[in-house]
Design a protein around this motif. Structure first.
Motif, PDB file in Angstrom:
ATOM      1  N   SER A  29       0.830  -1.199   0.000  1.00  0.00           N
ATOM      2  CA  SER A  29       0.000   0.000   0.000  1.00  0.00           C
ATOM      3  C   SER A  29       0.867   1.251   0.000  1.00  0.00           C
ATOM      4  CB  SER A  29      -0.907   0.004   1.233  1.00  0.00           C
ATOM      5  OG  SER A  29      -1.443   1.290   1.459  1.00  0.00           O
ATOM      6  N   SER A  30       0.333   2.319  -0.567  1.00  0.00           N
ATOM      7  CA  SER A  30       1.063   3.594  -0.560  1.00  0.00           C
ATOM      8  C   SER A  30       1.221   4.130   0.861  1.00  0.00           C
ATOM      9  CB  SER A  30       0.310   4.622  -1.410  1.00  0.00           C
ATOM     10  OG  SER A  30      -1.002   4.838  -0.897  1.00  0.00           O
ATOM     11  N   LEU A  31       0.418   3.613   1.789  1.00  0.00           N
ATOM     12  CA  LEU A  31       0.487   4.065   3.182  1.00  0.00           C
ATOM     13  C   LEU A  31       1.384   3.174   4.045  1.00  0.00           C
ATOM     14  CD1 LEU A  31      -3.251   5.019   3.835  1.00  0.00           C
ATOM     15  CD2 LEU A  31      -1.329   6.560   3.470  1.00  0.00           C
ATOM     16  N   SER A  32       1.927   2.124   3.451  1.00  0.00           N
ATOM     17  CA  SER A  32       2.749   1.189   4.219  1.00  0.00           C
ATOM     18  C   SER A  32       4.000   1.866   4.767  1.00  0.00           C
ATOM     19  CB  SER A  32       3.153   0.003   3.353  1.00  0.00           C
ATOM     20  OG  SER A  32       4.010  -0.865   4.068  1.00  0.00           O
ATOM     21  N   SER A  33       4.701   2.602   3.904  1.00  0.00           N
ATOM     22  CA  SER A  33       5.929   3.266   4.357  1.00  0.00           C
ATOM     23  C   SER A  33       5.624   4.333   5.403  1.00  0.00           C
ATOM     24  CB  SER A  33       6.669   3.883   3.168  1.00  0.00           C
ATOM     25  OG  SER A  33       5.840   4.814   2.489  1.00  0.00           O
ATOM     26  N   LYS A  34       4.522   5.045   5.203  1.00  0.00           N
ATOM     27  CA  LYS A  34       4.152   6.076   6.183  1.00  0.00           C
ATOM     28  C   LYS A  34       3.812   5.445   7.527  1.00  0.00           C
ATOM     29  CE  LYS A  34       1.419  10.251   6.840  1.00  0.00           C
ATOM     30  NZ  LYS A  34       0.429  11.170   6.257  1.00  0.00           N
ATOM     31  N   SER A  35       3.225   4.257   7.506  1.00  0.00           N
ATOM     32  CA  SER A  35       2.893   3.573   8.759  1.00  0.00           C
ATOM     33  C   SER A  35       4.154   3.221   9.535  1.00  0.00           C
ATOM     34  CB  SER A  35       2.070   2.318   8.487  1.00  0.00           C
ATOM     35  OG  SER A  35       2.853   1.310   7.867  1.00  0.00           O
ATOM     36  N   GLN A  36       5.252   2.870   8.813  1.00  0.00           N
ATOM     37  CA  GLN A  36       6.524   2.600   9.477  1.00  0.00           C
ATOM     38  C   GLN A  36       7.012   3.846  10.208  1.00  0.00           C
ATOM     39  OE1 GLN A  36       9.347   1.311   6.558  1.00  0.00           O
ATOM     40  NE2 GLN A  36       8.201  -0.518   5.988  1.00  0.00           N
ATOM     41  N   LEU A  37       6.960   4.966   9.512  1.00  0.00           N
ATOM     42  CA  LEU A  37       7.429   6.218  10.096  1.00  0.00           C
ATOM     43  C   LEU A  37       6.590   6.601  11.312  1.00  0.00           C
ATOM     44  CD1 LEU A  37       9.284   8.674   9.959  1.00  0.00           C
ATOM     45  CD2 LEU A  37       7.689   9.718   8.350  1.00  0.00           C
ATOM     46  N   MET A  38       5.270   6.465  11.195  1.00  0.00           N
ATOM     47  CA  MET A  38       4.392   6.834  12.295  1.00  0.00           C
ATOM     48  C   MET A  38       4.550   5.886  13.480  1.00  0.00           C
ATOM     49  SD  MET A  38       3.328   9.549  11.136  1.00  0.00           S
ATOM     50  CE  MET A  38       2.403   9.967  12.608  1.00  0.00           C
ATOM     51  N   ALA A  39       4.844   4.626  13.208  1.00  0.00           N
ATOM     52  CA  ALA A  39       5.105   3.667  14.288  1.00  0.00           C
ATOM     53  C   ALA A  39       6.360   4.088  15.051  1.00  0.00           C
ATOM     54  CB  ALA A  39       5.264   2.259  13.734  1.00  0.00           C
ATOM     55  N   GLY A  40       7.400   4.500  14.302  1.00  0.00           N
ATOM     56  CA  GLY A  40       8.629   4.982  14.931  1.00  0.00           C
ATOM     57  C   GLY A  40       8.378   6.211  15.781  1.00  0.00           C
ATOM     58  N   PHE A  41       7.551   7.112  15.268  1.00  0.00           N
ATOM     59  CA  PHE A  41       7.213   8.326  16.018  1.00  0.00           C
ATOM     60  C   PHE A  41       6.464   7.975  17.299  1.00  0.00           C
ATOM     61  CE2 PHE A  41       3.978  11.579  16.970  1.00  0.00           C
ATOM     62  CZ  PHE A  41       4.815  12.643  17.276  1.00  0.00           C
ATOM     63  N   ALA A  42       5.504   7.063  17.222  1.00  0.00           N
ATOM     64  CA  ALA A  42       4.729   6.658  18.395  1.00  0.00           C
ATOM     65  C   ALA A  42       5.626   5.994  19.445  1.00  0.00           C
ATOM     66  CB  ALA A  42       3.605   5.712  17.983  1.00  0.00           C
ATOM     67  N   GLN A  43       6.572   5.184  18.983  1.00  0.00           N
ATOM     68  CA  GLN A  43       7.516   4.555  19.916  1.00  0.00           C
ATOM     69  C   GLN A  43       8.403   5.595  20.581  1.00  0.00           C
ATOM     70  OE1 GLN A  43       9.078   1.939  16.938  1.00  0.00           O
ATOM     71  NE2 GLN A  43       8.000   0.138  17.733  1.00  0.00           N
ATOM     72  N   TYR A  44       8.832   6.574  19.808  1.00  0.00           N
ATOM     73  CA  TYR A  44       9.633   7.657  20.377  1.00  0.00           C
ATOM     74  C   TYR A  44       8.834   8.406  21.441  1.00  0.00           C
ATOM     75  CZ  TYR A  44      11.483  12.345  20.906  1.00  0.00           C
ATOM     76  OH  TYR A  44      11.918  13.520  21.445  1.00  0.00           O
ATOM     77  N   MET A  45       7.583   8.730  21.140  1.00  0.00           N
ATOM     78  CA  MET A  45       6.744   9.486  22.065  1.00  0.00           C
ATOM     79  C   MET A  45       6.469   8.715  23.358  1.00  0.00           C
ATOM     80  SD  MET A  45       6.233  12.482  20.889  1.00  0.00           S
ATOM     81  CE  MET A  45       4.888  13.036  21.951  1.00  0.00           C
ATOM     82  N   SER A  46       6.504   7.395  23.297  1.00  0.00           N
ATOM     83  CA  SER A  46       6.279   6.590  24.501  1.00  0.00           C
ATOM     84  C   SER A  46       7.600   6.221  25.185  1.00  0.00           C
ATOM     85  CB  SER A  46       5.484   5.322  24.160  1.00  0.00           C
ATOM     86  OG  SER A  46       6.183   4.542  23.208  1.00  0.00           O
ATOM     87  N   ASN A  47       8.692   6.899  24.778  1.00  0.00           N
ATOM     88  CA  ASN A  47      10.029   6.706  25.362  1.00  0.00           C
ATOM     89  C   ASN A  47      10.608   5.315  25.113  1.00  0.00           C
ATOM     90  OD1 ASN A  47       9.891   9.337  26.451  1.00  0.00           O
ATOM     91  ND2 ASN A  47       8.851   8.588  28.279  1.00  0.00           N
TER      92      ASN A  47
END
Length: 219
Positions: A29-47
């Motif tokens: 999906s065209s959103l697959s790569s963006k989901s990776q980035l957003m997952a990384g951001f969410a992990q960062y935000m949760s320390n």
């Protein structure tokens, strides 16, 4: 949309789960790569910095031409930066942060994240210089002057823009004076006075040099 909803409510664990599921179920999906980035951001935000680093590394490697690469590199570097330990602990995370920020600056020098990275590098350099100061002062206090001198010189060569340069020069003067090397101490005093006249270290260094170098006249 579901993942973003979780992000907005700061439910980072569920956000990561949704973004990872999207990538697994719809890998092309065209959103697959963006989901990776957003997952990384969410992990960062949760320390969860280690997890964020792994996720962002995967995103960077699989999507080298993605427009969000500078941001991903910055977030990865900042995940190391956030874990910068106190000066009396191992500094591997600080060194990794420097490495990652420098790579970002080299690859995307005009990016706004490169400008932010430069500021963080200054902080990191000051931090590592402070670490070297503490180690060198310990050696000096134990009478291991040559080991201390080596550390102080490292600060002068590797952390040239650090706020700890004046103190490093002063401590070198102290060490050389303790070894009876007055000429080297005087030479460094002149450098200290010329470049850092307004610091506290100049006055202290002058008193030290005058006390131990009676043959030299100072104005």
């Amino acid at each position: 949309k579901e993942g973003m909803k979780y992000l907005k409510t700061k439910d980072f664990e569920n956000a990561v789960g949704v973004f990872n599921e999207l990538e697994i179920v719809h890998p092309y999906s065209s959103l697959s790569s963006k989901s990776q980035l957003m997952a990384g951001f969410a992990q960062y935000m949760s320390n969860e910095y280690e997890e964020a680093i792994l996720t962002l590394t995967k995103f960077i490697e699989l999507n080298p031409d993605h427009e969000s690469i500078p941001y991903a590199m910055y977030l990865k570097a900042y995940s190391y930066y956030e874990r910068m330990p106190a000066v009396d602990f191992d500094q591997r995370t600080s060194e990794k942060a420097i490495e990652e920020f420098k790579e970002l600056i080299n690859k995307f020098p005009r990016s706004r994240y490169a400008k932010k990275s430069i500021l963080h590098l200054n902080t990191l350099n000051n931090h590592l210089a402070a670490r070297e100061i503490e180690i060198a002062k310990f050696y000096q206090s134990q009478g291991f002057y040559l080991a201390g001198i080596k550390r102080y010189k490292k600060i002068l060569s590797e952390y040239k823009k650090s706020a700890h340069i004046p103190e490093a020069i002063f401590r070198l003067i102290e060490s050389y004076t303790s070894l009876g090397l007055s000429r080297q101490a005087i030479y460094l005093y002149k450098i200290l006075e010329y470049n850092f006249k307004q610091t506290q270290w100049v006055k202290e260094a002058k008193g030290l040099v005058l006390k131990n170098a009676n043959l030299v006249k100072f104005k």
